[in-house]
Write an enzyme that holds these catalytic residues in place. Structure first.
Site, mmCIF file in Angstrom:
data_model
loop_
_atom_site.group_PDB
_atom_site.id
_atom_site.type_symbol
_atom_site.label_atom_id
_atom_site.label_comp_id
_atom_site.label_asym_id
_atom_site.label_seq_id
_atom_site.Cartn_x
_atom_site.Cartn_y
_atom_site.Cartn_z
ATOM 1 N N LYS A 108 -0.618 14.576 0.954
ATOM 2 C CA LYS A 108 -1.953 14.790 0.429
ATOM 3 C C LYS A 108 -2.341 16.279 0.086
ATOM 4 O O LYS A 108 -3.253 16.769 -0.631
ATOM 5 C CB LYS A 108 -3.055 14.042 1.486
ATOM 6 C CG LYS A 108 -3.120 12.689 1.443
ATOM 7 C CD LYS A 108 -3.897 12.017 2.514
ATOM 8 C CE LYS A 108 -4.034 10.732 2.405
ATOM 9 N NZ LYS A 108 -4.683 9.965 1.520
ATOM 10 N N THR A 161 -9.234 5.967 -2.612
ATOM 11 C CA THR A 161 -10.463 5.490 -2.811
ATOM 12 C C THR A 161 -11.561 6.533 -2.823
ATOM 13 O O THR A 161 -12.825 6.369 -3.351
ATOM 14 C CB THR A 161 -10.799 4.366 -1.836
ATOM 15 O OG1 THR A 161 -10.417 4.743 -0.525
ATOM 16 C CG2 THR A 161 -10.136 3.041 -2.129
ATOM 17 N N HIS A 204 0.888 -1.319 0.024
ATOM 18 C CA HIS A 204 -0.203 0.317 -0.117
ATOM 19 C C HIS A 204 0.791 1.214 -0.169
ATOM 20 O O HIS A 204 0.287 2.221 0.033
ATOM 21 C CB HIS A 204 -0.805 -0.035 1.286
ATOM 22 C CG HIS A 204 -2.060 -0.821 1.161
ATOM 23 N ND1 HIS A 204 -3.423 -0.431 0.610
ATOM 24 C CD2 HIS A 204 -2.343 -2.156 1.732
ATOM 25 C CE1 HIS A 204 -4.021 -1.564 0.647
ATOM 26 N NE2 HIS A 204 -3.559 -2.389 1.327
ATOM 27 N N LYS A 216 -15.473 7.449 -4.827
ATOM 28 C CA LYS A 216 -16.810 7.614 -3.966
ATOM 29 C C LYS A 216 -17.189 8.870 -4.632
ATOM 30 O O LYS A 216 -18.551 9.027 -4.795
ATOM 31 C CB LYS A 216 -16.301 7.778 -2.541
ATOM 32 C CG LYS A 216 -15.973 6.335 -2.013
ATOM 33 C CD LYS A 216 -15.669 6.897 -0.323
ATOM 34 C CE LYS A 216 -14.587 5.675 0.066
ATOM 35 N NZ LYS A 216 -13.953 6.344 1.528
ATOM 36 N N LYS A 259 -10.041 13.443 3.728
ATOM 37 C CA LYS A 259 -9.204 12.388 3.810
ATOM 38 C C LYS A 259 -8.183 12.371 4.935
ATOM 39 O O LYS A 259 -8.072 13.608 5.498
ATOM 40 C CB LYS A 259 -8.182 12.292 2.458
ATOM 41 C CG LYS A 259 -7.584 13.532 1.985
ATOM 42 C CD LYS A 259 -6.994 13.343 0.560
ATOM 43 C CE LYS A 259 -7.721 13.550 -0.732
ATOM 44 N NZ LYS A 259 -7.808 12.093 -1.173
ATOM 45 N N ARG A 260 -7.424 11.515 5.458
ATOM 46 C CA ARG A 260 -6.422 11.795 6.489
ATOM 47 C C ARG A 260 -5.526 13.044 6.337
ATOM 48 O O ARG A 260 -5.249 13.396 5.077
ATOM 49 C CB ARG A 260 -5.522 10.423 6.733
ATOM 50 C CG ARG A 260 -6.459 9.366 7.267
ATOM 51 C CD ARG A 260 -5.734 8.688 8.416
ATOM 52 N NE ARG A 260 -5.961 9.510 9.673
ATOM 53 C CZ ARG A 260 -5.388 9.193 10.701
ATOM 54 N NH1 ARG A 260 -4.328 8.389 10.869
ATOM 55 N NH2 ARG A 260 -5.430 10.078 11.883
HETATM 56 C C1 LIG Z 1 -12.742 6.435 1.832
HETATM 57 C C2 LIG Z 1 -12.180 6.966 3.108
HETATM 58 C C3 LIG Z 1 -10.923 7.510 3.246
HETATM 59 C C4 LIG Z 1 -9.739 7.186 2.158
HETATM 60 O O1 LIG Z 1 -9.562 8.526 1.533
HETATM 61 P P1 LIG Z 1 -8.671 8.490 0.414
HETATM 62 O O2 LIG Z 1 -8.925 10.126 0.023
HETATM 63 O O3 LIG Z 1 -8.567 7.756 -0.518
HETATM 64 O O4 LIG Z 1 -7.400 8.728 1.316
HETATM 65 C C5 LIG Z 1 -10.519 7.692 4.540
HETATM 66 N N1 LIG Z 1 -11.483 7.769 5.594
HETATM 67 C C6 LIG Z 1 -12.762 7.618 5.396
HETATM 68 C C7 LIG Z 1 -13.767 7.950 6.335
HETATM 69 C C8 LIG Z 1 -13.372 7.150 3.982
HETATM 70 O O5 LIG Z 1 -14.551 6.770 4.012
#
Ligand SMILES: *Cc1c(COP(=O)(O)O)cnc(C)c1O
Length: 775
Positions: free
Chosen positions: A517, A619, A326, A623, A511-512
């Site tokens: 990022k 991911t 990952h 979404k 995102k985190r």
């Molecule tokens: C999908 C999701 C992530 C992943 O987000 P990325 O933008 O792909 O890093 C992180 N936290 C939550 C709560 C999510 O639903």
């Protein structure tokens, strides 16, 4: 009343001596969940025949289970009607705490995979840790992140079944504990298949000694209980300290050993001591390196309990395991100090040595003299990613570009050795949670046009493409987007006491929080727009709401500084009457799966702006896409595949690519950009010129220095914020301009939705099942 509705009423009466109108939310939640569990109990308990895949993961970020389970069982409508008829808000369960047993993408991926496997008829067992406290809850005090323990079990845990009879003993160098399994049903859509997520909880071996007359015995008992329970107490404990590292290694072995012992015992019970069919009975996927100690653990079981010699045991291990990588950032590849490993896992260490010896022999045979990049044990460290590649038959990346980077620049020496092992499995997300459930309006819109087959066969989404040309569909899509913005506004007002202007463009980055990022780049660009509007440089601007959501690791001070900075930017903008009819900025607190389900359907623009080559896949980009937001992003991770499929002209892609960065990395000079570009200087200077204040923490000066001076552990502007700044601002303003023609914008959104088919985790799981697990 329908039978399920009757079952709920009965549960309330029998277990809580109450009835619909009088029950608390917690009672309702537990009664509905338990009644639902009973409807699928028999399907769940049916033994699996044929090969089983096992997904070992330190994290399962499942979020709230009740809605998705009811949806998959086909009981959501009945439940909501029952609540409505009793005068109860059908959204009551939105108060129920998420199961937040994961940090972010990696843990959420594991949860999406479970949903997809059960829906696709793939027998997949999840194995992980039942953390007593999940990912911390976040709030802000004066714009700074504060953490609170996540006491998720206070709502009860109606979806878990404790299996005392299947507990397993785990031995460490200095202690032994029980691993007690809690099983959760993973219900496939339609309810035909119910798989299991088994989460292990650590408990003391000795029964608690209540002998209060013997203080020593009593204290020993308390100590033993606390030491045992510490192992599954918290998600990813702080590993800055040696004690933290020790605990983390114990966690990894704890769930790995418990899972492997269970699998091994089940095999032996069925097949006796002929292990020749082991790898045809079980496939075990390692989600990142956290469960890699499973490899020497299975060797140990096969050699001690199974009485096999090393070589046949190794062959079984290699055929059984597969590894998902990952991360490509070298510093994030997991290593353990040899002395720590030996002291925590003395019974496992000899099997690591056997693996190293076998590898050494192989390297000699292949005439490879320079072994330092291969050795599992090197310079006093044990390298887990190396072990995971060496002792498995498959190593996969999680997006095309990520797999190429693994092969060509992150681990090229391993690719040279075993090219056939490397393969790609681009991530996906489950459309049940991320579309059918979180955006019922859009789901109905899609079903009206192409039928509901997309819920289990997402490729059918393609059939939506012609509707991008249909004016009535575009208009209806825009109405749905507005509805989702209004719903988010209600939710955000309740959660964060912030009033959204729902006529605005919603531009969202959730995102985190991490430097790679580049939330800070987003904030710089917002400041640039703010100054541009105030100075008259930007004359036409479609009013925009910029939304952030992110948690920073508690010990990651730079990330906490970025949160504070964005909150300061928000204050500056939101209270400035010259601009606050044109722009709003909000950082929502406690971003989690349930908040994501509200935010993502309301987005017009999906911010995916990581430095090229740093985000393995992402991911949330998927979404957003399936909810009709356009990607404003870099050539990174799955963004590349997203825009390839949806058309670059229907998204906003900007910035340096991996090849560009490769070329300039040694000559890159952010100070020059700072000196030559007044817009860059202006936004950077807000960190130090008193425009914004960090409350005396020194965080903003540190951020400023990290970009212009670098630090002992990295070069200046390690993530190329200043390099991508102007192209980013341009792309963002272009998107803003394009939005003026909402009808044309809606067409792009619909084309993105129609192209989202490949980004379902159903597709990903089918590829794992066919190409790696052979189930
Ligand atoms: C999908 C999701 C992530 C992943 O987000 P990325 O933008 O792909 O890093 C992180 N936290 C939550 C709560 C999510 O639903």
């Amino acid at each position: 009343m329908q039978p399920f509705q009757e079952a709920i009423v009965k549960k309330l009466k029998e277990e809580y001596h109450t009835e619909l109108g009088k029950a608390t939310t917690k009672q309702l939640y537990n009664a509905v969940s338990k009644a639902a569990l009973e409807t699928c109990w028999d399907t769940w308990q049916k033994p699996v025949t044929g090969k089983t895949a096992c997904y070992l993961s330190a994290e399962f970020l499942v979020g709230r289970l009740i809605h998705s389970n009811l949806l998959n069982l086909g009981l959501l409508g009945e439940t909501e009607n029952l609540l409505k008829d009793a005068g109860i808000n059908p959204n009551v369960f939105e108060d129920v705490e998420d199961d937040a047993l994961g940090n972010g993408g990696l843990g959420r991926l594991a949860a999406c995979f479970l949903d997809s496997a059960a829906t696709q008829g793939v027998p997949l067992m999840g194995y992980g840790i039942r953390y007593r406290y999940g990912l911390f809850k976040q709030h802000f005090a004066y714009g700074c992140q504060q953490e609170e323990a996540d006491d998720w079990l206070s709502w009860g845990d109606p979806w878990s079944v404790r299996r005392d009879d299947e507990k397993v003993r785990i031995n460490f160098g200095d202690q032994s504990v029980w691993a007690v399994p809690y099983d959760m049903p993973i219900i496939g859509y339609g309810g035909k298949m119910v798989n299991t997520l088994r989460l292990w909880q650590a408990e003391a071996i000795a029964p608690f000694d209540f002998n209060l007359f013997n203080e020593q015995k009593y204290n020993d008992s308390v100590q033993q209980k606390n030491d045992a329970e510490a192992i599954s107490a918290v998600l990813y404990p702080n590993d800055d300290t040696d004690a933290g590292k020790r605990l983390r290694l114990k966690q990894q072995y704890f769930f790995s050993s418990a899972s492997l012992q269970t699998i091994f015992a089940a095999y032996t019970a069925k097949n006796g001591t002929d292990y020749s069919k082991f790898a045809d009975t079980y496939a075990v996927q390692l989600n990142d390196t956290h469960p890699t100690v499973s490899i020497p653990e299975l060797l140990r079981l096969l050699m001690t309990q199974g009485h096999l010699e090393f070589e046949p045991a190794f062959q079984i291990v290699q055929k059984t395991f597969a590894y998902t990588n990952h991360t490509i950032m070298a510093e994030a590849l997991e290593k353990w100090s040899l002395s720590l490993f030996q002291s925590v896992l003395p019974e496992v260490y000899p099997y690591v040595v056997l693996l190293q010896n076998r590898l050494s022999n192989e390297l000699v045979k292949k005439n490879i003299a320079e072994t330092s990049k291969y050795n599992l044990i090197q310079d006093g460290m044990i390298h887990m990613a190396r072990m995971a590649i060496y002792a498995t038959h498959s190593t996969n990346g999680v997006a095309k570009i990520h797999t190429e980077i693994i092969k060509n620049s992150a681990l090229p020496e391993w690719y040279a050795l075993y090219p056939e092992r490397f393969n790609n499995k681009t991530n996906g997300v489950t459309q049940r949670r991320w579309l059918a459930l979180c955006n019922r309006e859009l789901a109905a819109f899609i079903t009206d046009r192409i039928g509901n087959g997309w819920i289990t066969d997402f490729a059918q989404l393609e059939k939506l493409k012609p509707y991008a040309e249909d004016a009535a569909s575009r208009k209806q899509f825009l109405q749905i987007k507005r509805t989702k913005k209004d719903q988010l506004a209600d939710y955000m007002y309740r959660k964060d006491n912030f009033g959204l202007n729902t006529g605005n463009i919603f531009d969202i980055q959730v995102k985190r929080l991490h430097e790679y990022k580049r939330q800070l780049l987003n904030a710089f660009s917002i400041l640039d727009i703010y100054f541009g509007i105030k100075d008259g440089r930007i004359k036409e601007f479609n009013p925009t709401t910029f939304i952030f959501g992110a948690k920073a690791a508690p010990g990651y001070y730079r990330a906490k500084g970025i949160i504070k900075f964005i909150n300061e930017v928000a204050n500056l903008v939101n209270y400035d009457n010259d601009v606050n009819r044109k722009m709003q900025v909000i950082f929502v607190s406690n971003y989690n799966v349930s908040y994501a389900e509200k935010l993502i359907p309301a987005a017009d623009l999906s911010e995916q702006i990581s430095t090229a080559g740093t985000e393995a896949s992402g991911t949330s980009n998927m979404k957003f896409m399936m909810n009709g937001a356009l990607t404003l992003g870099t050539y990174d991770g799955a963004n590349i595949e997203i825009v390839q499929n949806a058309g670059e002209e229907n998204n906003y892609i900007f910035g340096a690519r991996v090849e560009d960065l490769e070329k300039i990395k040694d000559s890159y000079d952010p100070k020059k950009l700072y000196a030559e570009q007044p817009r860059i200087k202006r936004v950077m200077d807000t960190l130090i010129d008193g425009t914004l204040t960090d409350g005396g923490t020194g965080w903003f000066q540190e951020l400023y220095n990290s970009i212009l001076e670098g630090a002992s552990w990295h070069k200046p502007d390690n993530y190329y914020l200043l390099l991508d700044f102007l192209p980013y601002c341009d792309a963002r303003l272009q998107a803003n301009k394009d939005y003026a023609d909402q009808d044309a914008f809606a067409k792009k959104c619909l084309l993105n939705i129609a192209a989202a088919g490949p980004f379902t985790s159903d597709r990903t799981i089918q590829q794992y099942a066919e190409e790696i697990w052979h189930v």
